[in-house]
Design a protein around this motif. Structure first.
Motif: not given
Length: 135
Positions: A44-64
């Protein structure tokens, strides 16, 4: 044995409502490997370099998965910034995992000119430098 997560985020702005989560770096205490979840790793980065939803979602898996977290200035910046993004994306707010923030140890015990992690590392002669980030 407790799982201790050491983590940091890099953002495009100090305020989550105007910024993008560029990456989350982390390592588990006792392990050598440092992991990075970066926004430009996603299609999704090439289409929208501000779309950080997946980064947040994937880091939450680690964080929790952590029993305790450690983040320099995490109490005042990293965690509130992350939680704002979690809410923006309609994700489930993580449980209140205990956090140790070395910033407060520095602030309360060292009378030095700047309390930034880079300056503390330099002052204590730790030999590690932050990676420079250029625009």
């Amino acid at each position: 044995m407790s799982k201790v997560l050491i983590w940091d985020i890099e953002t495009s702005n100090l305020d989550a409502d105007f910024g993008t989560l560029l990456c989350a770096g982390y390592k588990w205490l006792g392990e050598e490997k440092v992991h990075t979840i970066a926004i430009n790793d996603y299609k999704t980065y090439k289409k929208d370099p501000t779309d950080d939803r997946q980064v947040v979602k994937d880091f939450l898996k680690v964080y929790t998965d952590a029993d305790l977290t450690v983040a320099y200035n995490g109490v005042l910046f990293d965690k509130p910034w992350l939680i704002a993004k979690v809410m923006e994306h309609g994700l489930e707010i993580p449980p209140n995992i205990p956090m140790q923030d070395p910033y407060f140890c520095v602030k309360g015990n060292l009378r030095i000119s700047r309390k930034s992690l880079q300056n503390v590392s330099y002052f204590l002669k730790l030999g590690a430098e932050k990676t420079p980030v250029e625009g």
